[in-house]
Motif scaffolding. Structure first.
Motif, short mmCIF file in Angstrom:
data_model
loop_
_atom_site.label_atom_id
_atom_site.label_comp_id
_atom_site.label_asym_id
_atom_site.label_seq_id
_atom_site.Cartn_x
_atom_site.Cartn_y
_atom_site.Cartn_z
N GLU A 146 0.83 -1.21 0.00
CA GLU A 146 0.00 0.00 0.00
C GLU A 146 0.86 1.26 0.00
O GLU A 146 0.52 2.25 -0.66
CB GLU A 146 -0.93 -0.01 1.21
N ARG A 147 1.97 1.22 0.70
CA ARG A 147 2.85 2.39 0.72
C ARG A 147 3.54 2.59 -0.63
O ARG A 147 3.80 3.72 -1.04
CB ARG A 147 3.88 2.24 1.84
N GLU A 148 3.83 1.51 -1.30
CA GLU A 148 4.39 1.63 -2.66
C GLU A 148 3.37 2.29 -3.60
O GLU A 148 3.73 3.17 -4.41
CB GLU A 148 4.77 0.26 -3.20
N LEU A 149 2.12 1.91 -3.48
CA LEU A 149 1.08 2.50 -4.32
C LEU A 149 0.85 3.97 -3.98
O LEU A 149 0.58 4.78 -4.87
CB LEU A 149 -0.23 1.71 -4.19
N VAL A 150 0.96 4.30 -2.69
CA VAL A 150 0.84 5.71 -2.29
C VAL A 150 1.98 6.52 -2.90
O VAL A 150 1.78 7.66 -3.36
CB VAL A 150 0.83 5.82 -0.75
N SER A 151 3.17 5.95 -2.94
CA SER A 151 4.30 6.64 -3.56
C SER A 151 4.06 6.85 -5.05
O SER A 151 4.39 7.92 -5.60
CB SER A 151 5.59 5.83 -3.36
N ALA A 152 3.44 5.87 -5.72
CA ALA A 152 3.12 6.02 -7.14
C ALA A 152 2.11 7.15 -7.36
O ALA A 152 2.24 7.93 -8.31
CB ALA A 152 2.59 4.70 -7.69
N GLU A 153 1.11 7.23 -6.50
CA GLU A 153 0.14 8.33 -6.61
C GLU A 153 0.81 9.68 -6.38
O GLU A 153 0.48 10.67 -7.07
CB GLU A 153 -0.97 8.11 -5.59
N THR A 154 1.75 9.72 -5.45
CA THR A 154 2.47 10.97 -5.19
C THR A 154 3.28 11.38 -6.40
O THR A 154 3.33 12.57 -6.77
CB THR A 154 3.39 10.81 -3.97
N ARG A 155 3.92 10.42 -7.09
CA ARG A 155 4.71 10.74 -8.29
C ARG A 155 3.80 11.28 -9.40
O ARG A 155 4.19 12.19 -10.14
CB ARG A 155 5.44 9.50 -8.79
N ALA A 156 2.59 10.75 -9.49
CA ALA A 156 1.66 11.23 -10.51
C ALA A 156 1.28 12.68 -10.24
O ALA A 156 1.22 13.51 -11.17
CB ALA A 156 0.41 10.34 -10.55
N ARG A 157 1.04 13.03 -8.99
CA ARG A 157 0.72 14.43 -8.66
C ARG A 157 1.91 15.34 -8.93
O ARG A 157 1.73 16.49 -9.38
CB ARG A 157 0.28 14.52 -7.19
N GLU A 158 3.10 14.85 -8.68
CA GLU A 158 4.29 15.66 -8.93
C GLU A 158 4.48 15.92 -10.42
O GLU A 158 4.87 17.02 -10.82
CB GLU A 158 5.53 14.96 -8.35
N VAL A 159 4.21 14.90 -11.25
CA VAL A 159 4.32 15.10 -12.71
C VAL A 159 3.33 16.17 -13.16
O VAL A 159 3.67 17.05 -13.96
CB VAL A 159 4.08 13.77 -13.45
N ALA A 160 2.10 16.09 -12.65
CA ALA A 160 1.09 17.09 -13.03
C ALA A 160 1.53 18.48 -12.59
O ALA A 160 1.34 19.46 -13.33
CB ALA A 160 -0.25 16.72 -12.41
#
Length: 241
Positions: A146-160
């Motif tokens: 779950e923490r890995e997936l949270v990190s992926a979501e954070t990277r998506a927000r950073e790209v945006a």
């Protein structure tokens, strides 16, 4: 003091002598002069004795007052010395509380700034190190996934956010790669720990809604990275009924 006592005794002797005289007459002039001289001498002696006694009493009173005044300064009376020590203690306690509050405020502001950091910011490496530490310290496979997936979501927000600000290709490309790595690691671990977990489909759907608007803003390698990632997560979204 002995001289004054003797004078008083002579005066009493004269008075006794006077009491033996007839009532109709008075003392002779010689006795009168001698009595006046004795009374004057006794009066002067009594005055000197009284002055000496008053002087000694005044000195003794002044010494006692000085002792009482100096006593709190010497610290021999805790009742009077306590307020003098209490005020510095209160000031030190207040200063300590203010310092603790200041440190807490600085830590809070630093945490907020670190959480909001994007690639290229000075605090961004600290943000990534914190995320990696949380993932490595997770002993439960589900929690780690779950923490890995949270990190992926954070990277998506950073790209945006990068696309809306600078659009720098190098930072965008690196963040997209880290997003895909976290996604694959989290999905693989979660599928192994909880087969057919609904969390995977929910994550994939959320990520698709985030990544799709980015495609038209990207070009070159970054565009290809985003398209490949989008295809991957679309395969994780459960078919609609």
């Amino acid at each position: 003091m002995k001289r004054a006592r003797r004078s008083r005794e002579r005066v009493l002797g004269h008075l006794t002598e006077l009491s033996g005289l007839p009532l109709g007459g008075g003392p002779d002039p010689t006795f009168r002069e001698r009595l006046r001289a004795e009374l004057a001498t006794a009066d002067r002696t009594g005055d000197r004795a009284a002055d000496h006694t008053a002087h000694r009493t005044a000195h003794r009173t002044a010494d006692r007052a000085a002792d009482r005044t100096a006593q709190p300064a010497a610290g021999s009376s805790p009742r009077h010395a306590r307020p003098a020590h209490r005020r510095p203690r209160r000031r030190r306690r207040l200063a300590s509380q203010l310092a603790s509050s200041g440190v807490a405020a600085v830590m809070l502001l630093s945490t907020i700034a670190t959480y909001r950091a994007v690639p290229g910011d000075p605090l961004y490496p600290l943000k990534r190190a914190t995320e990696s530490t949380l993932v490595r310290l997770s002993t439960d496979d589900v929690v780690r996934a779950e923490r890995e997936l949270v990190s992926a979501e954070t990277r998506a927000r950073e790209v945006a956010q990068l696309l809306g600000e600078t659009g720098e290709g190098a930072l965008v490309g690196r963040t997209l790669r880290e997003m895909e790595q976290s996604t694959r690691a989290g999905v693989t671990r979660l599928e192994r720990a909880e087969p057919r977990s609904p969390k995977i489909g929910e994550f994939a759907e959320t990520q698709r809604n985030r990544v799709e608007p980015m495609i038209e803003k990207l070009d070159g390698d970054e565009h290809d990275q985003a398209v490949g990632y989008l295809h991957y997560i679309e395969g994780l979204v459960p078919p609609s009924r």
